[in-house]
Motif scaffolding. Structure first.
Motif, PDB file in Angstrom:
ATOM      1  N   CYS A 104       0.831  -1.208   0.000  1.00  0.00           N
ATOM      2  CA  CYS A 104       0.000   0.000   0.000  1.00  0.00           C
ATOM      3  C   CYS A 104       0.864   1.256   0.000  1.00  0.00           C
ATOM      4  N   THR A 105       0.433   2.240  -0.758  1.00  0.00           N
ATOM      5  CA  THR A 105       1.078   3.547  -0.728  1.00  0.00           C
ATOM      6  C   THR A 105       0.104   4.526  -0.089  1.00  0.00           C
ATOM      7  N   GLY A 106       0.621   5.636   0.414  1.00  0.00           N
ATOM      8  CA  GLY A 106      -0.253   6.578   1.102  1.00  0.00           C
ATOM      9  C   GLY A 106      -0.699   5.985   2.417  1.00  0.00           C
ATOM     10  N   ARG A 107      -1.989   6.048   2.695  1.00  0.00           N
ATOM     11  CA  ARG A 107      -2.501   5.476   3.942  1.00  0.00           C
ATOM     12  C   ARG A 107      -2.486   3.960   3.853  1.00  0.00           C
ATOM     13  N   LYS A 108      -1.848   3.326   4.828  1.00  0.00           N
ATOM     14  CA  LYS A 108      -1.625   1.877   4.790  1.00  0.00           C
ATOM     15  C   LYS A 108      -2.844   1.095   5.284  1.00  0.00           C
ATOM     16  N   ASN A 109      -3.130  -0.014   4.611  1.00  0.00           N
ATOM     17  CA  ASN A 109      -4.174  -0.928   5.046  1.00  0.00           C
ATOM     18  C   ASN A 109      -3.599  -1.977   5.993  1.00  0.00           C
ATOM     19  N   LYS A 110      -4.473  -2.602   6.743  1.00  0.00           N
ATOM     20  CA  LYS A 110      -4.081  -3.655   7.681  1.00  0.00           C
ATOM     21  C   LYS A 110      -3.737  -4.923   6.906  1.00  0.00           C
ATOM     22  N   ALA A 111      -2.570  -5.498   7.182  1.00  0.00           N
ATOM     23  CA  ALA A 111      -2.158  -6.734   6.530  1.00  0.00           C
ATOM     24  C   ALA A 111      -2.852  -7.924   7.191  1.00  0.00           C
ATOM     25  N   ILE A 112      -3.254  -8.887   6.369  1.00  0.00           N
ATOM     26  CA  ILE A 112      -3.905 -10.083   6.908  1.00  0.00           C
ATOM     27  C   ILE A 112      -3.062 -11.334   6.679  1.00  0.00           C
ATOM     28  N   LYS A 113      -2.113 -11.272   5.738  1.00  0.00           N
ATOM     29  CA  LYS A 113      -1.256 -12.418   5.463  1.00  0.00           C
ATOM     30  C   LYS A 113       0.182 -11.949   5.221  1.00  0.00           C
ATOM     31  N   SER A 114       1.123 -12.854   5.513  1.00  0.00           N
ATOM     32  CA  SER A 114       2.535 -12.596   5.259  1.00  0.00           C
ATOM     33  C   SER A 114       3.053 -13.682   4.325  1.00  0.00           C
ATOM     34  N   CYS A 115       3.869 -13.290   3.343  1.00  0.00           N
ATOM     35  CA  CYS A 115       4.443 -14.234   2.392  1.00  0.00           C
ATOM     36  C   CYS A 115       5.844 -14.613   2.864  1.00  0.00           C
ATOM     37  N   LEU A 116       6.087 -15.905   3.060  1.00  0.00           N
ATOM     38  CA  LEU A 116       7.378 -16.374   3.540  1.00  0.00           C
ATOM     39  C   LEU A 116       8.416 -16.436   2.425  1.00  0.00           C
ATOM     40  N   VAL A 117       7.985 -16.249   1.182  1.00  0.00           N
ATOM     41  CA  VAL A 117       8.915 -16.228   0.056  1.00  0.00           C
ATOM     42  C   VAL A 117       9.371 -14.798  -0.232  1.00  0.00           C
ATOM     43  N   CYS A 118       8.405 -13.903  -0.323  1.00  0.00           N
ATOM     44  CA  CYS A 118       8.714 -12.499  -0.613  1.00  0.00           C
ATOM     45  C   CYS A 118       9.090 -11.714   0.643  1.00  0.00           C
ATOM     46  N   LEU A 119       8.807 -12.289   1.829  1.00  0.00           N
ATOM     47  CA  LEU A 119       9.040 -11.605   3.110  1.00  0.00           C
ATOM     48  C   LEU A 119       8.335 -10.257   3.124  1.00  0.00           C
ATOM     49  N   ALA A 120       7.050 -10.292   2.773  1.00  0.00           N
ATOM     50  CA  ALA A 120       6.254  -9.067   2.731  1.00  0.00           C
ATOM     51  C   ALA A 120       4.861  -9.355   3.277  1.00  0.00           C
TER      52      ALA A 120
END
Length: 234
Positions: A104-120
């Motif tokens: 997200c750019t600007g105002r950030k949204n709440k993350a619900i998942k994390s990627c263990l490959v991309c580390l994001a």
């Protein structure tokens, strides 16, 4: 539209603005963005001198030269003519203590998942775009990179009491075989219990010191009064 069509069309949305690609460009790692969107992201990274892909987090020591992807632009134009519905809007903004979406750019949204490959970390909307990669996903994790094994790229799920460090399950099998290991959760609980016990012990010691000072103060006051009384008697 059919679900398969939605998944196909999502591949032609910019993961930054979530709209259909405008002047699409493809960076070295293979991900595509609107020309203005990726330029805006990289303009913010100019001060660091290292540029990264907002989706897979691959870094580039030199700012890649961007060129319009003509073939992709033609596909997008065909999708526009097919009256593709606008991208869904996600208003689940991140609050204090929430894990934020890395895309997200600007105002950030709440993350619900994390990627263990991309580390994001990904919010609900960006997750829909990222699902096409079929990477290993887990529930959102704060400070994700600090909780991933740098060697095996796995979650640090265990704590080695022998070496006093967090390890992943592959480390546990290979490098720490036969060591005394527990889950990170159990180790955290044990440490919290130990910390609480030390706090209670310190509070007890402080209370005992306070009582000793009060007792000494009373004793000194009694002795002073006795000395004053003896002086008057003389």
């Amino acid at each position: 539209m059919a679900e398969s069509g939605d998944l196909h069309e999502d591949q032609f949305r910019c993961s930054i603005c979530l709209d259909l690609l405008k002047d699409p460009v493809t960076v070295n790692c293979g991900h595509s963005y609107c020309m203005t969107c990726i330029k805006g992201c990289w303009d913010q990274e100019d001060h660091a001198g290292v540029y990264s892909c907002p989706q897979c987090r691959q870094t580039f020591s030199q700012r890649p030269v961007l060129g319009r992807n003509t073939m992709l632009a033609e596909v997008v134009e065909k999708l526009k003519k097919a009256e593709l519905p606008p991208a869904p809007v996600d208003h689940c903004y991140a609050g204090p203590g929430d894990v934020i979406c890395d895309v997200c750019t600007g105002r950030k949204n709440k993350a619900i998942k994390s990627c263990l490959v991309c580390l994001a970390n990904y919010c609900e909307t960006h997750l829909k775009i990222h699902k096409g990669h079929r990477h290993k996903m887990v529930n959102s994790i704060g400070k994700l990179q600090e909780k991933i094994c740098s060697r095996h790229k796995k979650l640090l799920e265990f704590y080695c009491c022998t070496d006093q460090q967090c390890i992943c399950y592959l480390c546990r099998i290979v490098d720490h075989r036969g060591h005394d290991t527990v889950s990170v959760g159990a180790a955290r609980t044990e440490k919290q219990t130990g910390l609480q016990q030390r706090i209670q012990q310190r509070e007890k010691e402080v209370q005992e010191l306070r009582e000793a000072v009060e007792s000494l103060t009373v004793s000194m006051e009694q002795r002073r009064r006795q000395q004053l009384a003896a002086g008057r008697a003389i």
